[in-house]
Design a protein around this motif. Structure first.
Motif, PDB file in Angstrom:
ATOM      1  N   ARG A   1       0.837  -1.212   0.000  1.00 42.86           N
ATOM      2  CA  ARG A   1       0.000   0.000   0.000  1.00 42.86           C
ATOM      3  C   ARG A   1       0.870   1.260   0.000  1.00 42.86           C
ATOM      4  NH1 ARG A   1      -4.576  -1.713   4.400  1.00 42.86           N
ATOM      5  NH2 ARG A   1      -5.726  -3.115   3.031  1.00 42.86           N
ATOM      6  N   THR A   2       1.917   1.248   0.806  1.00 43.00           N
ATOM      7  CA  THR A   2       2.810   2.405   0.882  1.00 43.00           C
ATOM      8  C   THR A   2       3.495   2.640  -0.467  1.00 43.00           C
ATOM      9  OG1 THR A   2       3.190   1.986   3.227  1.00 43.00           O
ATOM     10  CG2 THR A   2       4.785   3.390   2.109  1.00 43.00           C
TER      11      THR A   2
ATOM     12  N   GLU B   1       0.935   4.096  -2.797  1.00 42.95           N
ATOM     13  CA  GLU B   1       0.688   5.508  -2.484  1.00 42.95           C
ATOM     14  C   GLU B   1       1.861   6.383  -2.935  1.00 42.95           C
ATOM     15  OE1 GLU B   1      -0.079   5.661   1.709  1.00 42.95           O
ATOM     16  OE2 GLU B   1      -2.013   4.620   1.514  1.00 42.95           O
TER      17      GLU B   1
END
Length: 143
Positions: free
Chosen positions: A98-99, A102
């Motif tokens: 997810r990081t 993003e």
């Protein structure tokens, strides 16, 4: 077993109240009671041994059950610990993914913004250069 008459005889006094009778001997009530109860206790001896054996077997069964429960508890804990480690690794990988996603989205947005600024600069730069040159020429034409 004692008959009713013998049973009731235990409650009779050893002698008639009053002067002692020369012909009577007092009955040995204790010996009679022991003789009467001896077969009962002999019959109970096997039951007492059986109860003792049952208690010993129950204690052994309880120890074995407790040992198996401890082993099972250890196995459950080891399994839970290994699953916890795997779950942590999965959660960490998911969070990293997810990081990264993003960060990639922010980087793409920044690149798009930089490209937009470059395009504006290209379109505006010739006009701005022309304005600067006009000002320099106006300064050179002056006193």
């Amino acid at each position: 077993m004692a008959r009713l008459r013998e049973f009731a005889g235990r409650f009779r006094p050893a002698g008639v109240p009053g002067a002692a009778a020369p012909a009577g001997v007092p009955a040995d009530l204790r010996a009679d009671r022991e003789a009467e109860l001896e077969p009962v206790f002999a019959a109970l001896a096997e039951t007492v041994r059986a109860c003792s054996d049952l208690r010993e077997q129950a204690a052994a069964d309880a120890r074995e059950t407790e040992r198996r429960a401890r082993e099972r508890c250890g196995s459950i804990l080891a399994d839970a610990r290994s699953r916890t480690a795997a779950a942590r690794a999965d959660a960490s990988a998911l969070a990293r993914g997810r990081t990264i996603a993003e960060n990639q989205a922010l980087l793409d947005q920044a690149r798009h913004t930089a490209q937009t600024i470059r395009e504006r600069a290209r379109t505006r730069l010739p006009h701005l250069v022309e304005q600067v040159l006009d000002r320099i020429r106006a300064l050179g034409a002056g006193p």
